[in-house]
Write a protein that holds these residues in place. Structure first.
Motif, PDB file in Angstrom:
ATOM      1  N   ALA A   1     -10.106  52.518 131.125  1.00  0.00           N
ATOM      2  CA  ALA A   1      -9.521  51.432 131.895  1.00  0.00           C
ATOM      3  C   ALA A   1      -9.787  51.668 133.374  1.00  0.00           C
ATOM      4  N   ASP A   2      -9.851  50.569 134.126  1.00  0.00           N
ATOM      5  CA  ASP A   2      -9.940  50.641 135.575  1.00  0.00           C
ATOM      6  C   ASP A   2      -8.525  50.625 136.130  1.00  0.00           C
ATOM      7  N   LEU A   3      -8.275  51.453 137.132  1.00  0.00           N
ATOM      8  CA  LEU A   3      -6.974  51.519 137.777  1.00  0.00           C
ATOM      9  C   LEU A   3      -7.121  51.112 139.226  1.00  0.00           C
ATOM     10  N   GLY A   4      -6.196  50.335 139.709  1.00  0.00           N
ATOM     11  CA  GLY A   4      -6.235  49.917 141.108  1.00  0.00           C
ATOM     12  C   GLY A   4      -5.096  48.979 141.390  1.00  0.00           C
TER      13      GLY A   4
ATOM     14  N   GLU B   1      -9.238  62.015 131.406  1.00  0.00           N
ATOM     15  CA  GLU B   1      -9.962  62.176 132.659  1.00  0.00           C
ATOM     16  C   GLU B   1      -9.534  61.078 133.609  1.00  0.00           C
ATOM     17  N   LEU B   2      -9.371  61.442 134.858  1.00  0.00           N
ATOM     18  CA  LEU B   2      -9.032  60.490 135.896  1.00  0.00           C
ATOM     19  C   LEU B   2     -10.090  60.610 136.986  1.00  0.00           C
ATOM     20  N   VAL B   3     -10.918  59.582 137.134  1.00  0.00           N
ATOM     21  CA  VAL B   3     -11.984  59.582 138.130  1.00  0.00           C
ATOM     22  C   VAL B   3     -11.475  58.826 139.349  1.00  0.00           C
ATOM     23  N   LEU B   4     -11.478  59.500 140.498  1.00  0.00           N
ATOM     24  CA  LEU B   4     -10.974  58.892 141.719  1.00  0.00           C
ATOM     25  C   LEU B   4     -11.901  57.779 142.199  1.00  0.00           C
ATOM     26  N   PRO B   5     -11.360  56.815 142.958  1.00  0.00           N
ATOM     27  CA  PRO B   5     -12.184  55.680 143.392  1.00  0.00           C
ATOM     28  C   PRO B   5     -13.217  56.090 144.428  1.00  0.00           C
ATOM     29  N   ASP B   6     -14.311  55.328 144.444  1.00  0.00           N
ATOM     30  CA  ASP B   6     -15.322  55.544 145.464  1.00  0.00           C
ATOM     31  C   ASP B   6     -14.987  54.693 146.693  1.00  0.00           C
ATOM     32  N   ASP B   7     -15.658  54.954 147.783  1.00  0.00           N
ATOM     33  CA  ASP B   7     -15.400  54.243 149.031  1.00  0.00           C
ATOM     34  C   ASP B   7     -16.596  53.363 149.346  1.00  0.00           C
ATOM     35  N   VAL B   8     -16.556  52.131 148.863  1.00  0.00           N
ATOM     36  CA  VAL B   8     -17.639  51.186 149.058  1.00  0.00           C
ATOM     37  C   VAL B   8     -17.125  50.052 149.934  1.00  0.00           C
ATOM     38  N   ALA B   9     -17.910  49.683 150.938  1.00  0.00           N
ATOM     39  CA  ALA B   9     -17.504  48.618 151.847  1.00  0.00           C
ATOM     40  C   ALA B   9     -17.338  47.299 151.103  1.00  0.00           C
ATOM     41  N   GLU B  10     -16.350  46.516 151.525  1.00  0.00           N
ATOM     42  CA  GLU B  10     -16.059  45.192 150.983  1.00  0.00           C
ATOM     43  C   GLU B  10     -15.802  45.191 149.481  1.00  0.00           C
ATOM     44  N   GLN B  11     -15.203  46.248 148.982  1.00  0.00           N
ATOM     45  CA  GLN B  11     -14.870  46.339 147.560  1.00  0.00           C
ATOM     46  C   GLN B  11     -13.495  46.971 147.434  1.00  0.00           C
ATOM     47  N   VAL B  12     -12.679  46.428 146.540  1.00  0.00           N
ATOM     48  CA  VAL B  12     -11.363  47.001 146.293  1.00  0.00           C
ATOM     49  C   VAL B  12     -11.559  48.315 145.548  1.00  0.00           C
TER      50      VAL B  12
ATOM     51  N   ASN C   1      -5.933  42.501 143.841  1.00  0.00           N
ATOM     52  CA  ASN C   1      -6.360  42.005 145.147  1.00  0.00           C
ATOM     53  C   ASN C   1      -5.609  40.710 145.456  1.00  0.00           C
ATOM     54  N   THR C   2      -4.429  40.837 146.021  1.00  0.00           N
ATOM     55  CA  THR C   2      -3.586  39.667 146.280  1.00  0.00           C
ATOM     56  C   THR C   2      -4.102  38.816 147.432  1.00  0.00           C
ATOM     57  N   LEU C   3      -4.945  39.377 148.286  1.00  0.00           N
ATOM     58  CA  LEU C   3      -5.463  38.592 149.402  1.00  0.00           C
ATOM     59  C   LEU C   3      -6.456  37.530 148.942  1.00  0.00           C
ATOM     60  N   MET C   4      -7.050  37.715 147.772  1.00  0.00           N
ATOM     61  CA  MET C   4      -8.018  36.741 147.272  1.00  0.00           C
ATOM     62  C   MET C   4      -7.392  35.719 146.321  1.00  0.00           C
ATOM     63  N   LEU C   5      -6.091  35.829 146.058  1.00  0.00           N
ATOM     64  CA  LEU C   5      -5.425  34.869 145.181  1.00  0.00           C
ATOM     65  C   LEU C   5      -5.088  33.603 145.954  1.00  0.00           C
ATOM     66  N   PRO C   6      -5.068  32.439 145.294  1.00  0.00           N
ATOM     67  CA  PRO C   6      -4.684  31.212 146.002  1.00  0.00           C
ATOM     68  C   PRO C   6      -3.205  31.254 146.398  1.00  0.00           C
ATOM     69  N   ALA C   7      -2.887  30.589 147.474  1.00  0.00           N
ATOM     70  CA  ALA C   7      -1.518  30.589 147.984  1.00  0.00           C
ATOM     71  C   ALA C   7      -0.593  29.735 147.126  1.00  0.00           C
ATOM     72  N   VAL C   8      -1.133  28.711 146.475  1.00  0.00           N
ATOM     73  CA  VAL C   8      -0.329  27.821 145.646  1.00  0.00           C
ATOM     74  C   VAL C   8      -0.930  27.759 144.252  1.00  0.00           C
ATOM     75  N   ALA C   9      -0.100  27.411 143.270  1.00  0.00           N
ATOM     76  CA  ALA C   9      -0.569  27.364 141.887  1.00  0.00           C
ATOM     77  C   ALA C   9      -1.491  26.169 141.647  1.00  0.00           C
ATOM     78  N   VAL C  10      -1.134  25.009 142.183  1.00  0.00           N
ATOM     79  CA  VAL C  10      -1.942  23.799 142.012  1.00  0.00           C
ATOM     80  C   VAL C  10      -2.236  23.229 143.388  1.00  0.00           C
ATOM     81  N   ARG C  11      -3.490  22.952 143.619  1.00  0.00           N
ATOM     82  CA  ARG C  11      -3.905  22.383 144.903  1.00  0.00           C
ATOM     83  C   ARG C  11      -4.335  20.947 144.666  1.00  0.00           C
ATOM     84  N   TYR C  12      -3.780  20.043 145.445  1.00  0.00           N
ATOM     85  CA  TYR C  12      -4.119  18.634 145.298  1.00  0.00           C
ATOM     86  C   TYR C  12      -5.280  18.291 146.224  1.00  0.00           C
TER      87      TYR C  12
END
Length: 158
Positions: free
Chosen positions: A132-135, A59-70, A138-149
């Motif tokens: 499993a969840d498919l999608g 079964e493949l359940v299509l994603p829902d359309d919820v604001a501010e959610q991937v 969310n790369t926009l929420m990842l940090p830009a650098v691996a280590v932040r000083y």
């Protein structure tokens, strides 16, 4: 990027009573798998582009359309042969797995009408099914650098 259907695929897609339904093929890919897991949502196996897809209900359940959610779709594959169980144990829960969703017609399985690859996350398993969840990650929420000083991560530098 929009998918372009062939004329036979468009006829089938727009028909109220299609002569031949689309087959949905899945390829579950992971770096530790020699060959991807290939299944078709049908009662008989099919060979497409030289690869055999094993008949397995899912079964493949299509994603829902919820604001501010991937948006996330959900996949549920019947745990028939226990191959997925062995793979999940071997691959430490399937972290980094991807799922390729393909649509084709049985009359011409070498022509993929629809093809999309999604990231798999939240994989769980029981005696009956693998879910499993498919999608997309969310790369926009990842940090830009691996280590932040800053004072918290490197107090000796400040």
């Amino acid at each position: 990027m929009p998918n372009t259907y062939t004329s036979a695929g468009r006829r089938n897609l727009l028909a109220t009573s299609a002569d031949e339904p689309f087959l949905v093929l899945l390829e579950i890919q992971h770096p530790e798998l020699d060959e991807p897991v290939r299944v078709v949502n049908d009662t008989v196996n099919i060979t497409a582009r030289g690869n055999e897809y094993v008949a397995c209900p899912f079964e493949l359940v299509l994603p829902d359309d919820v604001a501010e959610q991937v948006p996330k779709a959900q996949l549920r594959v019947d745990n028939i042969g226990r191959e997925l169980t062995q793979w999940l144990e071997y691959s430490r829960g399937g972290k980094g797995a991807k799922c390729r969703i393909i649509q084709c017609l049985r009359s011409d399985p070498d022509v993929f009408e629809y093809d999309m690859t999604l990231d798999m996350s939240g994989i769980s398993i029981d005696n009956l099914a693998v879910t499993a969840d498919l999608g997309f990650q969310n790369t926009l929420m990842l940090p830009a650098v691996a280590v932040r000083y800053d004072p918290k991560s490197t107090p000796g530098a400040f």
